[in-house]
Design an enzyme around this catalytic site. Structure first.
Site, PDB file in Angstrom:
ATOM      1  N   GLU A 176      -3.233   9.454   6.149  1.00 35.44           N
ATOM      2  CA  GLU A 176      -3.571   9.035   4.791  1.00 35.44           C
ATOM      3  C   GLU A 176      -3.741  10.269   3.918  1.00 35.44           C
ATOM      4  O   GLU A 176      -4.421  11.223   4.304  1.00 35.44           O
ATOM      5  CB  GLU A 176      -4.858   8.201   4.803  1.00 35.44           C
ATOM      6  CG  GLU A 176      -5.530   7.989   3.461  1.00 35.44           C
ATOM      7  CD  GLU A 176      -4.640   7.319   2.435  1.00 35.44           C
ATOM      8  OE1 GLU A 176      -4.683   7.742   1.260  1.00 35.44           O
ATOM      9  OE2 GLU A 176      -3.878   6.396   2.793  1.00 35.44           O
ATOM     10  N   GLN A 177      -3.115  10.257   2.741  1.00 35.25           N
ATOM     11  CA  GLN A 177      -3.164  11.447   1.897  1.00 35.25           C
ATOM     12  C   GLN A 177      -4.509  11.653   1.216  1.00 35.25           C
ATOM     13  O   GLN A 177      -4.885  12.778   0.901  1.00 35.25           O
ATOM     14  CB  GLN A 177      -2.057  11.393   0.845  1.00 35.25           C
ATOM     15  CG  GLN A 177      -2.196  10.297  -0.183  1.00 35.25           C
ATOM     16  CD  GLN A 177      -1.084  10.359  -1.224  1.00 35.25           C
ATOM     17  OE1 GLN A 177      -0.360  11.356  -1.312  1.00 35.25           O
ATOM     18  NE2 GLN A 177      -0.946   9.314  -2.001  1.00 35.25           N
ATOM     19  N   ARG A 234     -11.643  -5.354  -2.708  1.00 32.85           N
ATOM     20  CA  ARG A 234     -10.624  -4.674  -1.891  1.00 32.85           C
ATOM     21  C   ARG A 234     -11.263  -3.662  -0.938  1.00 32.85           C
ATOM     22  O   ARG A 234     -10.840  -3.522   0.212  1.00 32.85           O
ATOM     23  CB  ARG A 234      -9.609  -3.963  -2.785  1.00 32.85           C
ATOM     24  CG  ARG A 234      -8.806  -4.878  -3.688  1.00 32.85           C
ATOM     25  CD  ARG A 234      -7.763  -4.094  -4.470  1.00 32.85           C
ATOM     26  NE  ARG A 234      -6.692  -3.654  -3.599  1.00 32.85           N
ATOM     27  CZ  ARG A 234      -5.578  -4.335  -3.380  1.00 32.85           C
ATOM     28  NH1 ARG A 234      -5.385  -5.508  -3.959  1.00 32.85           N
ATOM     29  NH2 ARG A 234      -4.640  -3.864  -2.585  1.00 32.85           N
ATOM     30  N   TYR A 294     -12.936 -14.606 -10.769  1.00 35.11           N
ATOM     31  CA  TYR A 294     -13.622 -15.210  -9.627  1.00 35.11           C
ATOM     32  C   TYR A 294     -14.712 -14.243  -9.169  1.00 35.11           C
ATOM     33  O   TYR A 294     -14.625 -13.037  -9.386  1.00 35.11           O
ATOM     34  CB  TYR A 294     -12.655 -15.513  -8.472  1.00 35.11           C
ATOM     35  CG  TYR A 294     -11.692 -14.402  -8.114  1.00 35.11           C
ATOM     36  CD1 TYR A 294     -12.100 -13.292  -7.376  1.00 35.11           C
ATOM     37  CD2 TYR A 294     -10.356 -14.460  -8.511  1.00 35.11           C
ATOM     38  CE1 TYR A 294     -11.210 -12.283  -7.041  1.00 35.11           C
ATOM     39  CE2 TYR A 294      -9.459 -13.451  -8.178  1.00 35.11           C
ATOM     40  CZ  TYR A 294      -9.891 -12.370  -7.450  1.00 35.11           C
ATOM     41  OH  TYR A 294      -9.008 -11.368  -7.126  1.00 35.11           O
ATOM     42  N   ASP A 331       3.610  -3.046   0.411  1.00 38.35           N
ATOM     43  CA  ASP A 331       4.205  -2.721  -0.892  1.00 38.35           C
ATOM     44  C   ASP A 331       5.374  -1.755  -0.785  1.00 38.35           C
ATOM     45  O   ASP A 331       6.240  -1.733  -1.660  1.00 38.35           O
ATOM     46  CB  ASP A 331       3.148  -2.123  -1.822  1.00 38.35           C
ATOM     47  CG  ASP A 331       2.211  -3.174  -2.398  1.00 38.35           C
ATOM     48  OD1 ASP A 331       2.509  -4.378  -2.248  1.00 38.35           O
ATOM     49  OD2 ASP A 331       1.186  -2.793  -2.995  1.00 38.35           O
TER      50      ASP A 331
END
Length: 403
Positions: A38-39, A113, A219, A297
């Site tokens: 992970e960067q 998230r 929400y 993605d």
């Protein structure tokens, strides 16, 4: 040629977001080791809320992380609650409290998230995630794929999984470059502290306000401590595709001037919003090249109008792990199978998500009235069953039975 032990291939995953960590977690569950690169210097998810629909919930349960997720998740009682922009008239609403479990065996939840990322991270050994490692190039010219990082380190692997998002380095080594098209839309994201949100927004409901050229979804998340807002509006040409670009509340309010005063009050209570361009990308014809593939993605970026981006990345991870576990000695063949299983479904979701922007943003008039009338005739929870009933194990069993 694989490394020293073909039954335990070395697997490199680029990207430590939801998709990358889900891949690592499902691979571990299948008995395969991986290393996540992970960067960023720390694991974090920018943005705000997302919906965990039944197709994602059943996979998170399979990973053993649902109990942890439920500490902050909000179980929705109402979903697809469409409201008219001008006065909040309810055009339709779905009973999720009983309907989801009856139809699909799982409920629908909303989460932050960052909370979802953390619970998936808990299923991955800490030593298998390397932070601050930005991949600059992927070389497929040797016996094994070779990854070069910004600090000069070079890592070889038997299998490379590109879960590195819409600006994927891995995608450039697999597919012909296709520049993104400007969609003409921008998105706003913001959080409203729960104690400042009006009561209608604190309900356990996913509400969509639709009007001319705009729509807004809200929400509750984080056990009700916040209300998540995401809104879509026409955009200028100077926006960037970024999770971190900021706007002002005044800019946000201007887009919804003249809308129901209750909605305007909700926006006014929000913290500093983010704002970014939505770029349009055509589906890729392929995701894999030899022992290298794409996920999430990086493979199939989609408009967020069906709230399935994270769910599809988790589905990808579940299918990919099964394919590799069943054919560890032939990763190229395993990845071709993964692609064949996943590409038709994600392409369909890209298409329906794209079409929804036009439907939601109709100007007032005959087409809008026909759309509004259709809400009483259609049941989104049933009509979208092809999304929510999906189970990778069932899909793979059906593929095997079909020969």
């Amino acid at each position: 040629m694989l490394g020293s032990n073909i039954e335990t291939p070395e697997i490199a995953i680029l990207g430590g977001g939801i998709g990358g960590l889900a891949a690592a977690a499902f691979l571990r569950r299948a008995g395969l080791r991986s290393m996540v690169y992970e960067q960023a210097p720390a694991l974090k998810e920018v943005g705000a809320g997302l919906v965990v629909a039944p197709n994602a919930a059943r996979l998170l349960r399979r990973l053993g992380v649902m109990e942890a997720l439920l500490r902050g998740a909000v179980r929705l009682d109402v979903g697809w609650e469409f409201r008219r922009w001008q006065d909040g008239t309810v055009l339709s609403a779905e009973d999720l409290a009983t309907g989801c479990e009856r139809l699909y065996g799982e409920h629908t939840y909303t989460v932050h998230r960052a909370e979802l990322l953390e619970v998936i991270r808990s299923a991955v050994p800490e030593e298998t995630v390397r932070l601050g490692n930005r991949c600059t190039t992927l070389d497929l010219g040797g016996e094994r794929p070779s990854l070069r990082f910004a600090d000069g380190e070079v890592v070889e692997a038997d299998i490379v999984i590109g879960a590195d998002g819409v600006h994927s380095v891995v995608r450039g080594a697999i597919a012909e470059p296709r520049p993104a098209a400007f969609s003409g839309l921008c998105a706003f994201r913001a959080l409203v502290p729960g104690d400042r949100a009006p009561s209608f927004a604190r309900r356990h409901a996913q509400t969509l306000w639709i009007g001319p050229n705009h729509h807004l979804v809200h929400y509750p998340i984080s056990a009700g401590r916040f209300v998540n807002l995401v809104a879509f509006a026409p955009a200028g040409e100077d926006l960037v595709e970024s999770w971190t670009a900021q706007a002002t509340i005044e800019e946000f309010l201007l887009e919804f001037d003249g809308w129901d005063p209750r909605l305007v009050d909700l926006i006014r209570a929000a913290e500093t919003p983010g704002r970014w361009a939505l770029l349009d990308r055509a589906p890729l014809p392929r995701w894999s090249r030899g022992p290298v593939t794409l996920l999430g993605d990086a493979a199939h970026p989609m408009f967020p109008f069906f709230a399935q981006g994270a769910a599809q990345a988790i589905e990808d991870a579940a299918v990919l792990s099964r394919c590799l576990a069943e054919e560890p000695a032939d990763p190229a063949r395993a990845l071709r199978r993964y692609e064949a299983l996943r590409l038709p479904r994600t392409t369909r979701l890209q298409a329906v998500s794209h079409a929804r922007s036009d439907i939601n943003h109709l100007p007032d008039g005959p087409e809008q009235r026909a759309r509004d009338a259709s809400f009483t005739e259609n049941d989104p929870l049933v009509a979208n069953g092809w999304i929510y009933e999906y189970d990778p194990d069932v899909a793979m069993a059906a593929e095997t039975a079909a020969g």
